[in-house]
Design an enzyme around this catalytic site. Structure first.
Site, PDB file in Angstrom:
ATOM      1  N   ASP A 288       0.730  -1.120  -0.023  1.00 35.34           N
ATOM      2  CA  ASP A 288      -0.044   0.025  -0.141  1.00 35.34           C
ATOM      3  C   ASP A 288       0.862   1.355   0.224  1.00 35.34           C
ATOM      4  O   ASP A 288       2.168   1.202   0.142  1.00 35.34           O
ATOM      5  CB  ASP A 288      -0.920   0.139   1.206  1.00 35.34           C
ATOM      6  CG  ASP A 288      -1.985   0.699   1.085  1.00 35.34           C
ATOM      7  OD1 ASP A 288      -3.119   0.562   1.773  1.00 35.34           O
ATOM      8  OD2 ASP A 288      -2.028   1.852   0.284  1.00 35.34           O
TER       9      ASP A 288
HETATM   10  C1  GLC Z   1      -4.251   4.234  -0.195  1.00 35.17           C
HETATM   11  C2  GLC Z   1      -4.877   3.181   0.168  1.00 35.17           C
HETATM   12  C3  GLC Z   1      -5.296   2.366  -0.788  1.00 35.17           C
HETATM   13  C4  GLC Z   1      -5.259   2.695  -2.398  1.00 35.17           C
HETATM   14  C5  GLC Z   1      -3.870   3.050  -2.236  1.00 35.17           C
HETATM   15  C6  GLC Z   1      -3.229   3.902  -3.788  1.00 35.17           C
HETATM   16  O1  GLC Z   1      -3.580   4.843   0.801  1.00 35.17           O
HETATM   17  O2  GLC Z   1      -4.997   2.560   1.325  1.00 35.17           O
HETATM   18  O3  GLC Z   1      -6.631   1.342  -0.594  1.00 35.17           O
HETATM   19  O4  GLC Z   1      -5.633   1.764  -3.205  1.00 35.17           O
HETATM   20  O5  GLC Z   1      -3.363   4.162  -1.228  1.00 35.17           O
HETATM   21  O6  GLC Z   1      -4.372   5.083  -3.782  1.00 35.17           O
END
Ligand code: GLC
Length: 745
Positions: A288
């Site tokens: 993430d």
């Molecule tokens: C965010 C979220 C995740 C998302 C990623 C890209 O912090 O936790 O769900 O897909 O970053 O935006």
């Protein structure tokens, strides 16, 4: 075929190809693994590491992630989170990758299409309340097409974290509290995104997230630690992921949370032993946003380099935006802390997805006219249908709904009546408020020529300004009935949107109380991203309709329910607590040692609305359920059936929920578990039969703390509506031993 002869054939194939001058990996007819290994075999270490590197490009609208925008993208970069919506720009970046990089490896463009990217449809929590997976697949296919035409090949969706704490803002992105529900709708969404083949023109790769257990964030506070026993991991939080992997989900995203002390983004047990070795997933895991670097904050890495080492060795192949892999993998290899084989495996996984997507053959996004790209009429119809089927009639007394033809004037009051932006909900992609049909527009279209509409905003979402109350009360006094549209801003749910209470702000409750004093029929319309505390509002309303955040097409479906043109068929996929203090409260709890004691002394211990609750404008009578047999062996099937009659005067859709209970087992089990559901339309007077084919291995087993599915002989109950039937499983494959939870690795 023996591997040696397979290898021989592949190498002959390779020789022929080289003799012809074009590398094997560029030959779309060559076997996939041949293309992967041929390309990996030609890549430098630097090129390999770049494939594991994901950056963001464009204006980042997610306020939680201050990602830098990459103005000069290295042609060799593996992936970009593409935050603009210009396929021409995107193709220009891709062209540099295809023509300026040494090997011409296409970039994988990713984005958060969570519930639509432009034709935004209901939030996932609402989708689950439709109990219509086929319709969810259809909407996901709409999202995939628009996503692809935006220039994006990969969406970071579906989010399948089982969530039981509505204080957590991301419960809006989930399919609710139940593992089976999350599994069914997660698979339905993967199918919609990925289509028949990943290389189809409008297929995008899906990404199961956030692997795993993110929904258990302590106190509903985002990014916090999660305490999950291995038993609970296998029983509750992993089943949706296992289903999604088996359905062919191309990728997964590791979560922010630490699982009982081991962060998901550094959890070898999860990312390698379970996902790769146990479930044979051959795609890849992306971290993430910054979740690799966050291992430092979580206290398991002293610096970026160690964070990178832990994540990479655990099984995270692609590093989202903190550039740790780009900065440190080469060093770690030279220090023999990681191996070239592990790098080759990681790169192979990324390339495998790119080959399957057909990106080497079709690296560019088709450029089509805007009207053909977004918000096509047929797509908005699908979004409206899902909105209609996800709305839940929570209460309906004194014949408040459908609105009687005798009602000649209707007051529409509240901050959500003319609102458009907030109906989009959290994670609304590139959705625009201007494209949202407001409640006012929908009701005007439905009632405008028959009923006088009076509008007053009444109050804001929060704050203490009561200056709008007078106008609202005047409108109510003049009307025959009052529709009050209240709820949450889109920003109150989604990432980093935890709330200490799930009650609405006092100003909204005050407005309802003042309008109640007019003595007019009160119809509450709720638009929100989580279950709400309604204990003070519920008694004041004659009817309550939960519309969630419905997306661009919410106004007309709601108006259809208000007028009776639509018979509401939504049922709750999440429990509504009576009060915030009851959290966590959900249907699948384990039994108390003293079921009739230990309750709250100050309030009821029952929720306001249970999982599966939802009313209809007709009535359904469940006949006697029957078992095909009273005993079965573990290799036999058991058929349970129940006739359901529509005893009302209008057609309606009914969802039959089949639960299994295992009253005596070597471990205590949830009091009941949803194992099957089916939604059918039933005409007035018609009787239809709902059937559940019980498969003991699938429906009666329970996982031990290693994930092994155990079957134990004895009585089981199958529950449908208010009926409970008992049958006996007469043999068992595994003599149970109470499994000692395996400590997380
Ligand atoms: C965010 C979220 C995740 C998302 C990623 C890209 O912090 O936790 O769900 O897909 O970053 O935006």
């Amino acid at each position: 075929m023996k591997s040696s002869s397979f290898t021989l054939i592949l190498s002959i194939f390779g020789i022929i190809q080289i003799a012809q001058g074009s590398p094997v990996y560029k030959d779309k007819n060559a076997p996939l693994e041949q293309r992967v290994s041929d390309l990996v075999g030609q890549m430098s270490l630097a090129e390999k590491i770049q494939q594991l590197n994901q950056l963001s490009f464009g204006i980042n609208l997610n306020p939680n992630n201050k990602g830098e925008t990459v103005n000069d993208v290295a042609p060799e970069v593996g992936s970009l989170i593409y935050l603009n919506e210009d396929p021409v720009e995107r193709n220009a970046i891709q062209r540099r990758a295809m023509e300026k990089s040494r090997l011409g490896i296409p970039i994988l463009f990713g984005f958060d299409t969570i519930h639509g990217i432009k034709t935004v449809y209901p939030i996932p929590l609402a989708q689950a309340c439709s109990w219509n997976p086929a319709l969810v697949t259809q909407t996901a296919a709409v999202a995939a097409r628009e996503t692809k035409l935006t220039g994006i090949d990969w969406t970071f969706s579906p989010m399948i974290d089982v969530s039981r704490d509505p204080r957590w803002g991301r419960i809006a992105e989930s399919y609710g509290e139940d593992p089976h529900t999350a599994a069914v709708f997660g698979v339905a969404t993967v199918k919609g995104y990925q289509g028949a083949k990943l290389s189809d023109p409008f297929s995008v790769a899906s990404c199961l997230k956030h692997f795993a257990g993110y929904g258990v964030s302590e106190g509903g506070r985002d990014y916090r630690a999660t305490d999950i026993s291995t038993q609970a991991l296998w029983e509750t939080y992993l089943p949706p992921y296992e289903a999604g992997v088996k359905a062919g989900a191309a990728t997964l995203m590791s979560g922010f949370n630490d699982i009982s002390g081991v962060p998901a983004s550094a959890n070898h047990y999860l990312l390698t032993e379970i996902l790769k070795q146990g479930w044979n997933h051959d795609g890849f895991v992306v971290s993430d946003w910054n979740s690799v670097e966050q291992l430092i904050a979580q206290g398991v890495a002293k610096d970026r380099k160690e964070a990178g080492l832990k994540s990479f060795k655990a099984g995270v192949e692609m590093n989202m935006v903190d550039r740790i892999y780009a900065d440190h993998l080469q060093e770690l290899l030279l220090e023999d802390k990681i191996t070239m084989d592990s790098i080759n495996d990681a790169v192979s996984r990324v390339l495998r997805v790119k080959f399957r997507l057909g990106l080497f053959e079709q690296p560019y996004t088709p450029i089509v006219p805007e009207a053909d790209r977004y918000l096509r009429p047929e797509d908005k119809i699908v979004a409206a249908k899902l909105a209609e089927e996800s709305m839940v009639l929570l209460k309906n007394e004194r014949a408040a709904l459908p609105i009687s033809p005798k009602v000649k004037s209707l007051a529409l009051i509240g901050p959500l009546v003319k609102d458009q932006e907030n109906l989009l909900g959290c994670w609304s992609g590139n959705g625009k408020a201007k494209d949202v049909e407001s409640i006012f527009e929908g009701v005007t279209r439905e009632f405008g020529d028959k009923v006088k509409l009076l509008y007053a905003r009444g109050c804001d979402f929060d704050g203490t300004d009561e200056s709008g109350f007078t106008e609202a009360i005047d409108a109510a006094v003049k009307a025959d009935a009052v529709v009050i549209c209240i709820g949450e801003k889109k920003a109150w749910s989604g990432e980093n949107s935890s709330r200490s209470t799930i009650a609405l702000p006092a100003i909204q409750e005050k407005l309802v109380a003042r309008l109640k004093q007019t003595g007019k029929p009160i119809i509450l319309v709720l638009s929100n991203g989580r279950p709400l505390e309604l204990q003070r509002l519920e008694p004041q309303a004659d009817a309550i309709v939960e519309i969630w955040h419905p997306g661009v097409a919410g106004g007309t479906p709601l108006a259809g329910i208000l007028s009776g043109r639509v018979n509401p068929s939504g049922r709750l996929a999440i429990t509504f607590p009576l009060a915030t203090g009851q959290i966590p409260i959900y249907y699948g709890m384990r039994s108390s040692a003293r079921p009739n004691d230990g309750n709250y002394k100050d309030i009821s211990t029952e929720p306001l609305y249970t999982f599966g609750h939802g009313l209809s404008y007709t009535s359904f009578n469940y006949g006697k359920a029957t078992l095909s047999k009273g005993k079965l062996a573990s290799d036999q099937m058991l058929t349970v059936q129940v006739p359901v009659t529509n005893t009302g005067s209008v057609a309606g859709q009914e969802t039959a929920f089949w639960f299994i209970s295992d009253p005596v087992c070597s471990v205590s089990r949830p009091m009941k578990e949803l194992k099957h559901f089916e939604k059918k339309t039933i005409k007035p007077g018609e009787t239809v039969v709902f059937t559940f084919e019980i498969d003991p291995q699938r429906d009666l087993s329970h996982p031990d703390s290693t994930g092994k599915k155990l079957l134990e002989a004895g009585d089981f109950h199958v529950r449908i509506k208010d009926q409970r039937l008992t049958f006996e499983l007469v043999d068992n494959d595994d003599r149970p031993t109470v499994s000692t939870p395996v400590p997380p690795r």
